[in-house]
Design a protein around this motif. Structure first.
Motif, mmCIF file in Angstrom:
data_model
loop_
_atom_site.group_PDB
_atom_site.id
_atom_site.type_symbol
_atom_site.label_atom_id
_atom_site.label_comp_id
_atom_site.label_asym_id
_atom_site.label_seq_id
_atom_site.Cartn_x
_atom_site.Cartn_y
_atom_site.Cartn_z
ATOM 1 N N SER A 188 -0.657 4.374 0.008
ATOM 2 C CA SER A 188 -1.544 5.342 0.769
ATOM 3 C C SER A 188 -2.737 4.877 1.725
ATOM 4 C CB SER A 188 -2.264 6.301 -0.442
ATOM 5 O OG SER A 188 -3.243 5.256 -1.273
ATOM 6 N N ILE A 189 -3.295 5.759 2.550
ATOM 7 C CA ILE A 189 -4.039 5.226 3.583
ATOM 8 C C ILE A 189 -5.504 6.049 3.090
ATOM 9 C CG2 ILE A 189 -4.811 5.018 5.847
ATOM 10 C CD1 ILE A 189 -2.921 3.006 5.038
ATOM 11 N N SER A 190 -6.556 5.379 2.619
ATOM 12 C CA SER A 190 -7.627 6.191 2.208
ATOM 13 C C SER A 190 -8.513 6.506 3.597
ATOM 14 C CB SER A 190 -8.486 5.652 1.305
ATOM 15 O OG SER A 190 -9.770 5.884 1.236
ATOM 16 N N ASN B 206 -6.927 11.719 7.335
ATOM 17 C CA ASN B 206 -6.648 10.123 7.078
ATOM 18 C C ASN B 206 -7.845 9.350 7.968
ATOM 19 O OD1 ASN B 206 -3.357 10.866 5.995
ATOM 20 N ND2 ASN B 206 -5.007 9.488 4.686
ATOM 21 N N VAL C 30 3.986 3.911 2.427
ATOM 22 C CA VAL C 30 3.235 5.216 2.358
ATOM 23 C C VAL C 30 4.308 6.384 2.809
ATOM 24 C CG1 VAL C 30 1.637 6.570 3.712
ATOM 25 C CG2 VAL C 30 1.162 4.026 3.345
ATOM 26 N N LEU D 164 -11.195 3.748 5.508
ATOM 27 C CA LEU D 164 -11.269 3.689 7.019
ATOM 28 C C LEU D 164 -12.646 4.020 7.678
ATOM 29 C CD1 LEU D 164 -7.836 4.297 7.886
ATOM 30 C CD2 LEU D 164 -8.730 2.124 7.710
ATOM 31 N N LEU E 28 -0.516 -0.403 11.710
ATOM 32 C CA LEU E 28 -0.202 -0.258 10.116
ATOM 33 C C LEU E 28 1.133 -0.325 10.095
ATOM 34 C CD1 LEU E 28 -2.333 2.657 9.258
ATOM 35 C CD2 LEU E 28 -2.946 0.648 8.690
ATOM 36 N N LEU F 145 0.780 -1.335 -0.001
ATOM 37 C CA LEU F 145 -0.050 0.041 0.218
ATOM 38 C C LEU F 145 0.864 1.227 -0.093
ATOM 39 C CD1 LEU F 145 -2.656 -0.877 2.624
ATOM 40 C CD2 LEU F 145 -3.024 -0.969 -0.030
#
Length: 507
Positions: A205-207, A234, A227, A211, A222, A203
């Protein structure tokens, strides 16, 4: 008569014996119904426990689910075998299953409704298989499932609504996969999820939208992600999140000031990243944060005011991976004229900018600890002074020996008292605790001032009593009363004008 010959010459069976026989048969039938496995034999290559209602077929080189499993089984362990798939009806004969372990097999496909008949299932382990994709409906009708482990597979993407039927799921593991993308609605339906771990994925990016469905999430881990930045909001919808663990993000260099907006964290760990300064701006709204870990980041210096918004912070841990790297503790002051800063060692010696050695003071007023020894233990005092006065800053340094292969570290622990910190710095195989707190001298001075104030009040009261008593002793106890007779009374004696005096004494 009981036992006498009946019609045709047959003897009648005594009634008490008949009832005993009926009760015995009934008891045997009840036992057979109550004991699991009593009606069916245990699979030949498995171990069964009637008391625990469990069947263990671990490491039996099985390629299919064995036959002969008791229908009353609640725990089924098929881990470390050679199963390649789970068909929809494979587990249908065992509706009472509460835990199924299919870890470390060769399962590459899960059919829709594969576990639909197991409505009592609470724990499902699929760790260490060959799953590349989990189709929608694979976990259909598992409304009582509380724990799901999908780690160490080969999944590349999590599709929308993958977990939509798992409304009571509490713990989810999806780490150690090849994930490159998580669909925005992949976590839809996880209304009760409290613990989520995503690690060792691809991954980037964290969307926040992904979440946002996890409204009940309490702990989020995480680990080992690629990232590069934490963007604004976030985690904006995770109002119940109390712990966030970010670890091994080697490309992370930027943390937005609004990245933790909306969170009410109690502990936060940001370790093994590439951030070069304390992200103090992002801590602004974390008023309930008590534990913070910023270890193994290339942060060259620690500024105490970087944590001024963390009013409830009790522990700060910072471990430096590079042995011998100096750690700087800044003591700054502002004023007119500009204050002069001096550090005093525990031996009451002044540490100047011209000093050279293990602990020095830089021209900026920073105390630099290059490495520490046991003799450096004690209280260090930072004194900032100008024409208007001076202020002090206390730091208690405790050095403890460490193994030669220990990493460099320093910890900060602040109690509920304002301005109290604990920093532990391990440099050159030593561990150093730096505690900003009141030293013994300050405590004694404060106690003495309190005692002097109390004694002053008592002395003032005694003085008032003394003055009052002196004034009371100077009053006259005798006084004279004059009066005249009425006209009806004859005037007698030598007193002229009819006046008479009496001398009276006050008692």
């Amino acid at each position: 008569m009981i036992g006498s010959p009946g019609p045709g010459g047959r003897a009648l069976v005594p009634w008490p014996r008949v009832w005993r026989w009926v009760l015995a048969v009934s008891l045997v039938v009840m036992i057979n119904l109550m004991l699991p496995g009593s009606s069916q034999a245990c699979p030949p290559r498995c171990d069964c426990s009637a008391q625990l209602r469990s069947v263990s077929c671990q490491r039996r080189r099985l390629t299919n689910i064995p036959e002969g499993i008791p229908t009353e089984t609640q725990l089924l362990d098929l881990s470390k075998n050679r199963l390649h798939w789970v068909h929809a009806g494979d587990l249908a004969p065992y509706p009472r299953l509460e835990e199924v372990d299919l870890s470390e097999n060769l399962i590459a496909t899960l059919e829709p409704n594969a576990f639909a008949t197991l409505q009592s299932l609470k724990v499902l382990k699929l760790r260490g298989n060959q799953l590349k994709l989990v189709p929608m409906g694979a976990f259909a009708k598992l409304g009582n499932l509380t724990s799901l482990d999908l780690s160490e597979n080969k999944m590349v993407i999590l599709l929308d609504y993958t977990f939509q039927d798992l409304r009571n799921l509490k713990h989810l593991e999806v780490g150690d996969n090849d994930l490159v993308y998580i669909s925005h609605k992949a976590f839809s339906g996880l209304l009760g999820l409290e613990d989520l771990t995503i690690e060792r994925c691809n991954l980037t990016s964290i969307s926040g939208q992904t979440l946002s469905y996890l409204r009940s999430l309490v702990t989020l881990r995480l680990h080992h992600l690629s990232v590069t930045a934490l963007e604004d909001q976030n985690f904006r919808k995770l109002s119940n999140l109390r712990g966030l663990d970010i670890d091994h993000w080697p490309y992370l260099e930027y943390i937005s000031p609004l990245s933790f907006q909306g969170l009410d964290l109690h502990w936060l760990s940001i370790t093994n990243t590439n951030i070069t300064s304390v992200p103090s701006a992002s801590f602004k709204n974390l008023v309930h944060l008590t534990h913070l870990n910023l270890s193994y980041n290339p942060i060259p210096s620690l500024e105490p005011w970087a944590f001024k918004d963390l009013l409830r912070l009790k522990e700060l841990i910072m471990v430096t991976a590079r042995e011998g790297q100096p750690v700087n503790f800044l003591c700054r002051a502002e004023g007119e004229p500009a204050p002069a800063i001096v550090w005093i060692s525990p031996q009451r010696r002044r540490i100047t900018t011209k000093s050279s050695g293990r602990i020095i003071v830089l021209p900026s007023g920073t105390l630099e600890i290059r490495y520490a020894q046991l003799t450096d233990s004690g209280t260090y005092i930072c004194i900032a002074s100008n024409a208007g006065g001076n202020d002090t800053y206390f730091a208690t340094l405790t050095v403890r020996g460490q193994p030669l292969d220990a990493a460099s570290a320093f910890f900060l622990n602040r109690s509920l008292y304002s301005g109290e910190f604990l920093n532990d710095t391990n440099l050159n195989n030593t561990r150093v605790f730096l505690k900003f707190t009141l030293d013994l001298t300050t405590i004694l001075v404060s106690t003495a001032m309190g005692c002097i104030t109390f004694l002053g009040v008592v002395l003032f009261c005694f003085l008032l009593l003394f003055v009052w008593s002196r004034g009371r002793g100077q009053r006259k106890n005798n006084f004279t009363v004059e009066y005249s007779f009425r006209k009806s009374e004859p005037a007698t004696g030598p007193t002229s004008g009819g006046m008479r005096k009496f001398n009276m004494k006050m008692i």
